[in-house]
Design an enzyme around this catalytic site. Sequence first.
Site, PDB file in Angstrom:
ATOM      1  N   MET A 137      -6.277  -4.844  -0.036  1.00  0.00           N
ATOM      2  CA  MET A 137      -6.147  -3.498  -0.286  1.00  0.00           C
ATOM      3  C   MET A 137      -5.726  -3.272  -1.671  1.00  0.00           C
ATOM      4  SD  MET A 137      -4.610  -2.316   3.230  1.00  0.00           S
ATOM      5  CE  MET A 137      -3.221  -3.363   2.989  1.00  0.00           C
ATOM      6  N   GLY A 138      -6.506  -3.214  -2.829  1.00  0.00           N
ATOM      7  CA  GLY A 138      -6.300  -3.091  -4.164  1.00  0.00           C
ATOM      8  C   GLY A 138      -4.986  -2.060  -4.214  1.00  0.00           C
ATOM      9  N   THR A 139      -5.169  -0.880  -3.997  1.00  0.00           N
ATOM     10  CA  THR A 139      -4.043   0.004  -3.498  1.00  0.00           C
ATOM     11  C   THR A 139      -2.973   0.415  -4.695  1.00  0.00           C
ATOM     12  OG1 THR A 139      -3.852  -1.018  -1.500  1.00  0.00           O
ATOM     13  CG2 THR A 139      -1.957   0.148  -2.066  1.00  0.00           C
ATOM     14  N   THR A 140      -2.779   1.870  -4.377  1.00  0.00           N
ATOM     15  CA  THR A 140      -1.691   2.420  -5.167  1.00  0.00           C
ATOM     16  C   THR A 140      -0.787   2.988  -3.814  1.00  0.00           C
ATOM     17  OG1 THR A 140      -3.140   3.202  -6.844  1.00  0.00           O
ATOM     18  CG2 THR A 140      -0.860   4.173  -6.540  1.00  0.00           C
TER      19      THR A 140
END
EC number: 3.4.25.1
Lengths: 273, 231
Positions: free
Chosen positions: B9-12
């Site tokens: 999950m690359g994610t922020t």
Amino acid sequence: MSKLEFDVPAKGGFSFDLCKRNEMLMKKGVQPPSYRKTGTTIVGLIFQDGVILGADTRATEGPIVCDKNCEKIHYMAPNIYCCGAGTAADTEAVTDMVSSQLQLHRHHTGRESRVITALTLLKSHLFNYQGYVQAALVLGGVDVTGPHLHTIYPHGSTDTLPFATMGSGSLAAMAVFESKYHEGLTRDEGIKLVTEAICSGIFNDLGSGSNVDVCVITKGHKEYLRNHLLPNPRSYVSAKGFSFSKKTEVLLTKVTPLKEKVEIIQSGEAMEE
Amino acid sequence: MDTDAPHSMGTTIIGVTYNGGVVLGADSRTSTGVYVANRASDKITQLTDNVYVCRSGSAADSQIVSDYVRYFLHQHTIQLGQPATVKVAANLVRLLAYNNKNLLQTGLIVGGWDKYEGGKIYGIPLGGTIIEQPFAIGGSGSSYLYGFFDQAWKEGMTKDEAEQLVVKAVSLAIARDGASGGVVRTVIINSEGVTRNFYPGDKLPLWHEELEPQFSLLDIPSSPGPEPMNI
């Protein structure tokens, strides 16, 4: 005092003894055997009455197609089916294993299996093997809580989605789904969309091909449409047919179907002592 | 394209405390290499009725950790006879993350509300440190938010201010981070309970140099175009 050395058997874990030999062979140009993969396009979608799963039927060993009509939609429970992409042995083994675990669970609880049970069993097994069991699965089914569709990745992560695709042809199939999927599809619309997505994978991905298998699961009922569509018929059959060389005489022709059909005869009375 | 790449999950992810509770926020992109495997994933997972966790990093690792902690917390709640505190939940996550640091690659933000301490946010990055913070950010997109939060965060915000801050921050990170995208999900936890909100991509504000939405590139644009940047 002299030291006695015993040859103790390995306690377990990987034995590195053959690694040097393999390295030497590779240097000499010997190719390691490639394992059978299902290049694959597998898809699943949720429609108004349940779940539809679809798969192509090509199995590859490196660049060679080793099976033109393999079955990628595996049985898990009467109400749950699972499509498998990745190493064929891994998908077969892991789905068979979880299918028998589910059957035992049904005997213990006396209830119909739930999709989330199959999901948890599969994801824990795959996570424990840290991605080395290369099985990417699309699990779908209908249970008391409703229709469910999940994707499971080789490392053990899962996603719950209304439509999903996996395998080398997943991008081609996802393109079809993203443009045409909507909620509340009817059974025929759903089958048509799944077929389109698989065909997109068959024709645009080199790792997928041959025929389309479809499986429709609704509450209390399932339909496994094996070879629902055959878009790649064998059109190169020679008109001459096969004939034996001059001096051979055919004495007997016997055709044995590869899959035996077992008929269950209704027994009249129970056995009595 | 490598479909065998681990699902990450690359994610922020963001967790913010406000006057009365916490707001957790996340994007919804899960990627396998450069392919977006799930564009609408839910990274804010429930641990108990009053504690949620934002997951980032390896999808498999973070799902397994949150499953184990949910199970331990369930047992703990039964044994304790009352809802678990956020501190206990966060420490259970920390113990798993620290003791298995060689095997796991996941950064988590645990947030919730309990009757003893109120709203609390605990950040548990890679390695298994636990740090209680008034706000926490994580994931690849968080790099772009440190300066933003230094300027925009303040103590004692209201619930709506906090949620707007979270939505704005996630959408800023989505605009700049390739590995974040999709929709913005928020979860507000306070004494009254839990509220889940969903902000689809088209409802998010546009930022510097982002195109005006167009239905067809054949439409002749009516606006004169983006304004040049002022220094």
